[in-house]
Design a protein around this motif. Structure first.
Motif, PDB file in Angstrom:
ATOM      1  N   GLU A 198       0.812  -1.145  -0.072  1.00 54.31           N
ATOM      2  CA  GLU A 198      -0.001   0.029  -0.023  1.00 54.31           C
ATOM      3  C   GLU A 198       0.905   1.285  -0.094  1.00 54.31           C
ATOM      4  OE1 GLU A 198      -3.053   0.374  -0.082  1.00 54.31           O
ATOM      5  OE2 GLU A 198      -4.165  -1.512   0.391  1.00 54.31           O
ATOM      6  N   TYR A 199       0.324   2.443  -0.117  1.00 51.26           N
ATOM      7  CA  TYR A 199       0.917   3.618  -0.162  1.00 51.26           C
ATOM      8  C   TYR A 199       1.334   3.830   1.314  1.00 51.26           C
ATOM      9  CZ  TYR A 199       1.436   8.639   0.553  1.00 51.26           C
ATOM     10  OH  TYR A 199       2.060  10.047   1.105  1.00 51.26           O
ATOM     11  N   ASP A 200       2.680   4.182   1.390  1.00 58.90           N
ATOM     12  CA  ASP A 200       3.171   4.205   2.937  1.00 58.90           C
ATOM     13  C   ASP A 200       3.078   3.153   3.785  1.00 58.90           C
ATOM     14  OD1 ASP A 200       4.415   5.372   5.165  1.00 58.90           O
ATOM     15  OD2 ASP A 200       3.192   7.323   5.301  1.00 58.90           O
ATOM     16  N   GLN A 201       3.681   1.901   3.124  1.00 52.37           N
ATOM     17  CA  GLN A 201       3.422   0.745   3.699  1.00 52.37           C
ATOM     18  C   GLN A 201       3.651   0.684   5.454  1.00 52.37           C
ATOM     19  OE1 GLN A 201       2.286  -1.719   2.071  1.00 52.37           O
ATOM     20  NE2 GLN A 201       2.756  -3.578   3.305  1.00 52.37           N
ATOM     21  N   ASP A 202       4.686   1.383   5.722  1.00 48.90           N
ATOM     22  CA  ASP A 202       4.920   1.154   7.284  1.00 48.90           C
ATOM     23  C   ASP A 202       4.144   2.353   8.136  1.00 48.90           C
ATOM     24  OD1 ASP A 202       6.855  -0.425   6.228  1.00 48.90           O
ATOM     25  OD2 ASP A 202       8.641   1.083   6.147  1.00 48.90           O
ATOM     26  N   ALA A 203       3.071   2.665   7.700  1.00 50.10           N
ATOM     27  CA  ALA A 203       2.308   3.792   8.495  1.00 50.10           C
ATOM     28  C   ALA A 203       1.599   3.057   9.943  1.00 50.10           C
ATOM     29  CB  ALA A 203       1.105   4.135   7.647  1.00 50.10           C
ATOM     30  N   GLU A 204       1.408   1.781   9.746  1.00 44.16           N
ATOM     31  CA  GLU A 204       0.741   0.813  10.769  1.00 44.16           C
ATOM     32  C   GLU A 204       2.040   0.864  11.947  1.00 44.16           C
ATOM     33  OE1 GLU A 204      -1.822   0.293   7.714  1.00 44.16           O
ATOM     34  OE2 GLU A 204       0.288  -0.067   8.107  1.00 44.16           O
TER      35      GLU A 204
ATOM     36  N   VAL B 127      -1.710   8.712  17.052  1.00 40.35           N
ATOM     37  CA  VAL B 127      -2.831   7.955  16.211  1.00 40.35           C
ATOM     38  C   VAL B 127      -3.405   9.037  15.396  1.00 40.35           C
ATOM     39  CG1 VAL B 127      -5.415   7.606  16.851  1.00 40.35           C
ATOM     40  CG2 VAL B 127      -3.481   6.930  18.406  1.00 40.35           C
ATOM     41  N   ASP B 128      -3.381  10.317  15.491  1.00 41.85           N
ATOM     42  CA  ASP B 128      -3.811  11.628  14.606  1.00 41.85           C
ATOM     43  C   ASP B 128      -2.845  11.243  13.145  1.00 41.85           C
ATOM     44  OD1 ASP B 128      -5.530  13.867  13.859  1.00 41.85           O
ATOM     45  OD2 ASP B 128      -3.249  14.896  13.793  1.00 41.85           O
ATOM     46  N   MET B 129      -1.465  11.150  13.406  1.00 44.31           N
ATOM     47  CA  MET B 129      -0.797  10.901  12.254  1.00 44.31           C
ATOM     48  C   MET B 129      -1.079   9.627  11.504  1.00 44.31           C
ATOM     49  SD  MET B 129       2.857  11.626  14.160  1.00 44.31           S
ATOM     50  CE  MET B 129       3.840  11.370  12.888  1.00 44.31           C
ATOM     51  N   TYR B 130      -1.369   8.324  12.267  1.00 39.57           N
ATOM     52  CA  TYR B 130      -1.919   7.237  11.632  1.00 39.57           C
ATOM     53  C   TYR B 130      -3.142   7.545  10.626  1.00 39.57           C
ATOM     54  CZ  TYR B 130      -3.520   2.464  10.834  1.00 39.57           C
ATOM     55  OH  TYR B 130      -3.936   1.508  10.353  1.00 39.57           O
ATOM     56  N   VAL B 131      -4.111   8.124  11.394  1.00 35.65           N
ATOM     57  CA  VAL B 131      -5.425   8.538  10.543  1.00 35.65           C
ATOM     58  C   VAL B 131      -5.184   9.633   9.307  1.00 35.65           C
ATOM     59  CG1 VAL B 131      -7.642   9.739  10.905  1.00 35.65           C
ATOM     60  CG2 VAL B 131      -6.778   8.220  12.627  1.00 35.65           C
ATOM     61  N   ARG B 132      -4.246  10.553   9.500  1.00 34.63           N
ATOM     62  CA  ARG B 132      -4.012  11.195   8.363  1.00 34.63           C
ATOM     63  C   ARG B 132      -3.446  10.174   7.079  1.00 34.63           C
ATOM     64  NH1 ARG B 132      -3.913  16.788   9.419  1.00 34.63           N
ATOM     65  NH2 ARG B 132      -4.439  17.384  11.383  1.00 34.63           N
ATOM     66  N   LYS B 133      -2.522   9.408   7.558  1.00 37.20           N
ATOM     67  CA  LYS B 133      -2.059   8.453   6.485  1.00 37.20           C
ATOM     68  C   LYS B 133      -3.198   7.505   5.924  1.00 37.20           C
ATOM     69  CE  LYS B 133       2.705   8.318   8.566  1.00 37.20           C
ATOM     70  NZ  LYS B 133       3.408   8.866   7.345  1.00 37.20           N
ATOM     71  N   LEU B 134      -3.986   7.052   6.570  1.00 35.13           N
ATOM     72  CA  LEU B 134      -5.239   6.269   6.195  1.00 35.13           C
ATOM     73  C   LEU B 134      -6.104   7.076   5.017  1.00 35.13           C
ATOM     74  CD1 LEU B 134      -6.296   4.032   9.175  1.00 35.13           C
ATOM     75  CD2 LEU B 134      -4.880   3.543   7.304  1.00 35.13           C
TER      76      LEU B 134
ATOM     77  N   ARG C 280      -7.406   8.291  -0.451  1.00 34.60           N
ATOM     78  CA  ARG C 280      -7.519   9.461  -1.378  1.00 34.60           C
ATOM     79  C   ARG C 280      -7.067   9.205  -2.615  1.00 34.60           C
ATOM     80  NH1 ARG C 280      -4.974  13.688  -3.543  1.00 34.60           N
ATOM     81  NH2 ARG C 280      -3.241  13.309  -2.535  1.00 34.60           N
ATOM     82  N   ARG C 281      -5.735   8.384  -2.558  1.00 38.98           N
ATOM     83  CA  ARG C 281      -5.204   7.869  -3.585  1.00 38.98           C
ATOM     84  C   ARG C 281      -5.803   6.727  -4.230  1.00 38.98           C
ATOM     85  NH1 ARG C 281       0.695   9.051  -3.835  1.00 38.98           N
ATOM     86  NH2 ARG C 281       1.192  10.847  -2.461  1.00 38.98           N
ATOM     87  N   LYS C 282      -6.310   5.970  -3.465  1.00 41.86           N
ATOM     88  CA  LYS C 282      -7.007   4.884  -4.207  1.00 41.86           C
ATOM     89  C   LYS C 282      -8.543   5.383  -4.931  1.00 41.86           C
ATOM     90  CE  LYS C 282      -6.286   0.873  -0.960  1.00 41.86           C
ATOM     91  NZ  LYS C 282      -6.743   0.151   0.103  1.00 41.86           N
ATOM     92  N   ASN C 283      -9.058   6.284  -4.262  1.00 40.72           N
ATOM     93  CA  ASN C 283     -10.341   6.983  -4.947  1.00 40.72           C
ATOM     94  C   ASN C 283      -9.883   7.562  -6.099  1.00 40.72           C
ATOM     95  OD1 ASN C 283     -11.852   6.189  -2.682  1.00 40.72           O
ATOM     96  ND2 ASN C 283     -11.644   8.048  -1.620  1.00 40.72           N
ATOM     97  N   ILE C 284      -8.565   8.335  -6.316  1.00 39.28           N
ATOM     98  CA  ILE C 284      -8.216   8.933  -7.514  1.00 39.28           C
ATOM     99  C   ILE C 284      -7.939   7.773  -8.583  1.00 39.28           C
ATOM    100  CG2 ILE C 284      -6.351  10.467  -8.405  1.00 39.28           C
ATOM    101  CD1 ILE C 284      -6.234  12.050  -6.320  1.00 39.28           C
TER     102      ILE C 284
ATOM    103  N   ASN D  65      -9.634   5.622 -13.441  1.00 37.72           N
ATOM    104  CA  ASN D  65      -9.185   4.473 -14.214  1.00 37.72           C
ATOM    105  C   ASN D  65      -7.848   4.200 -14.488  1.00 37.72           C
ATOM    106  OD1 ASN D  65     -12.167   3.425 -14.446  1.00 37.72           O
ATOM    107  ND2 ASN D  65     -12.366   4.853 -16.190  1.00 37.72           N
ATOM    108  N   LEU D  66      -7.073   4.346 -13.452  1.00 38.66           N
ATOM    109  CA  LEU D  66      -5.518   4.284 -13.421  1.00 38.66           C
ATOM    110  C   LEU D  66      -5.021   2.627 -13.760  1.00 38.66           C
ATOM    111  CD1 LEU D  66      -4.254   7.156 -11.258  1.00 38.66           C
ATOM    112  CD2 LEU D  66      -4.888   7.130 -13.538  1.00 38.66           C
ATOM    113  N   VAL D  67      -5.853   1.697 -13.019  1.00 41.23           N
ATOM    114  CA  VAL D  67      -5.493   0.487 -12.872  1.00 41.23           C
ATOM    115  C   VAL D  67      -5.892   0.070 -14.584  1.00 41.23           C
ATOM    116  CG1 VAL D  67      -5.879  -1.768 -12.261  1.00 41.23           C
ATOM    117  CG2 VAL D  67      -5.918   0.314 -10.605  1.00 41.23           C
ATOM    118  N   PRO D  68      -6.924   0.132 -14.966  1.00 36.91           N
ATOM    119  CA  PRO D  68      -7.136  -0.204 -16.536  1.00 36.91           C
ATOM    120  C   PRO D  68      -6.323   0.503 -17.411  1.00 36.91           C
ATOM    121  CG  PRO D  68      -9.324   0.264 -15.402  1.00 36.91           C
ATOM    122  CD  PRO D  68      -8.099   0.829 -14.413  1.00 36.91           C
TER     123      PRO D  68
END
Length: 420
Positions: free
Chosen positions: A176-182, A206-213, A218-222, A227-230
């Protein structure tokens, strides 16, 4: 004589093997439900005596006409199961009721009898007071539907899922984006001895983690919206061929690339509408300039514009033909005048067009150029064969002329770049 194994009411002599009420103070006093509800008294038995419900487990609560023939014992097990496992866990509830009932039967019976039946109508009000209102949606918090509601999975094949590392049931990717956010919250724990500074620090994590989520979503929605995957898989080209649109010019493609940063602030539909409106604006501006040009030339009606355009096209065509003819004559005259100083000298016919240009620019006679060229090529061949040679160039060849000729021979491929 009463049949063995059967029980009868001592008051009305009705069979009560399935359900009866036994008096806890009088011996051998058992009544049927009707006599018990009517307050029957016989011998020493009185209606206020304590009683015990004796259930054979075979009678039904909803009557013989109820669907499924659920016994009272099964009903009791069902109510125990709904309290223990919770609404919706039909498989666990069916196992608790017994092997004779499937999860589908358990669900249908509970919904029809206890929710939509008379019992549900009497116990469940139409409007539930003090219902909790969800206030998380407008603010877009970590529990808002914008983050918790999953998007529909991508319509791609299994091979493409493996290529992308995509998990359709979770709508996640292996990377995922920012894989080490957890890692920000993986080691957090609330301790009883934490002071205010430590608590605020953990809240900040926790607030920093929520912002990363949020940024990840947001990137997934864009990517989903545009249609970036197709496009990555090459499917968008097929879709474009199926749905033909107007041809996009080179200038529009360059403008689209310049406007690409706007993708993160606008949805795909909004951006396409914005880009289409810009195209319409350019067309309208061009039309306005054309009408203004007509007005400057004294044209006030659209019928006159066709005649004017035809005449203008003829004038431009004639002017273009004159320019082409003049340029051709100029080139021919230029070529003839360019080599006028050396064309009558010996060796001119041995030169190529590029060599003629070189000799003319260096003001070098063709014979001298051929001599210098022969010496340089001969020395180059001897060096390649390992034969020591000492080049003796003519005295009229200074350093500037030598450098220009060496560069020309190198570019033309007569000698290698190392030799030059």
């Amino acid at each position: 004589m009463a049949e063995l194994g059967k029980k009868y009411c001592v008051y009305c002599l009705a069979e009560v093997s399935s359900l009866r009420f036994r008096c806890t103070e009088c011996a051998d006093i058992e009544l049927c439900p009707d006599c018990f509800s009517a307050g029957a008294e016989i011998g020493p038995h009185r209606r206020w005596h304590g009683y015990q419900l004796v259930d054979g487990g075979r009678f039904t609560l909803w009557g013989a006409e109820a669907e499924g023939g659920w016994s009272s014992r099964e009903e009791q097990l069902l109510l125990d199961a709904i309290e223990q496992f919770g609404f919706g866990n039909w498989e666990d509830m069916a196992a608790h009721v017994g092997a004779s009932r499937t999860p589908q039967e358990v669900m249908e019976h509970y919904v029809s009898m206890y929710i939509h039946g008379n019992l549900g109508k009497a116990c469940i009000p139409d409007t539930i007071p003090n219902r909790v209102t969800d206030h998380t949606c407008p603010s877009g918090g970590p529990l808002s539907p914008s983050l918790t509601t999953p998007l529909p999975p991508l319509d791609i094949s299994v091979a493409e899922q493996q290529q992308l590392g995509y998990m359709p049931l979770r709508d996640d990717y292996e990377i995922e984006y920012d894989q080490d956010a957890e890692t920000l919250i993986s080691g957090l724990s609330v301790n009883y001895d934490d002071d205010d500074v430590e608590i605020e620090l953990k809240r900040a994590h926790v607030d920093m983690y929520v912002r990363k989520l949020k940024e990840r979503q947001r990137r997934k929605n864009i990517a989903r919206d545009y249609n970036l995957v197709p496009a990555f898989l090459g499917k968008d080209k097929k879709d474009k061929e199926k749905a033909p649109k107007r041809k996009i010019t080179k200038e529009e493609k360059e403008l689209r690339l310049k406007l690409r940063p706007l993708y993160q602030f606008m949805s795909c539909k909004e951006f396409e509408d914005f880009f289409e409106n810009m195209h319409k604006e350019r067309i309208l501006r061009a039309k306005i300039r054309e009408l203004q040009r007509y007005r400057r030339n004294g044209i006030t009606k659209m019928e006159e514009s066709a005649e004017y355009e035809a005449a203008r096209h003829k004038r431009e065509k004639r002017k273009e033909n004159k320019n082409i003819a003049g340029s051709k004559r100029g080139k021919e005259d230029g070529k003839e005048g360019e080599f006028a100083a050396i064309e009558n000298l010996p060796g001119f016919e041995l030169l190529s067009d590029r060599e003629k240009v070189l000799c003319s620019s260096l003001n070098l006679s063709p014979a001298r150029y051929v001599t210098v060229k022969t010496i340089i090529i001969k020395d180059h061949l001897q060096k390649r064969q390992g034969i020591p040679s000492k080049s003796r160039l003519p005295s009229y060849l200074d350093k500037v002329l030598k450098k220009r000729i060496l560069n020309f021979l190198t570019e033309s491929g007569w000698i290698s770049r190392d030799a030059s």
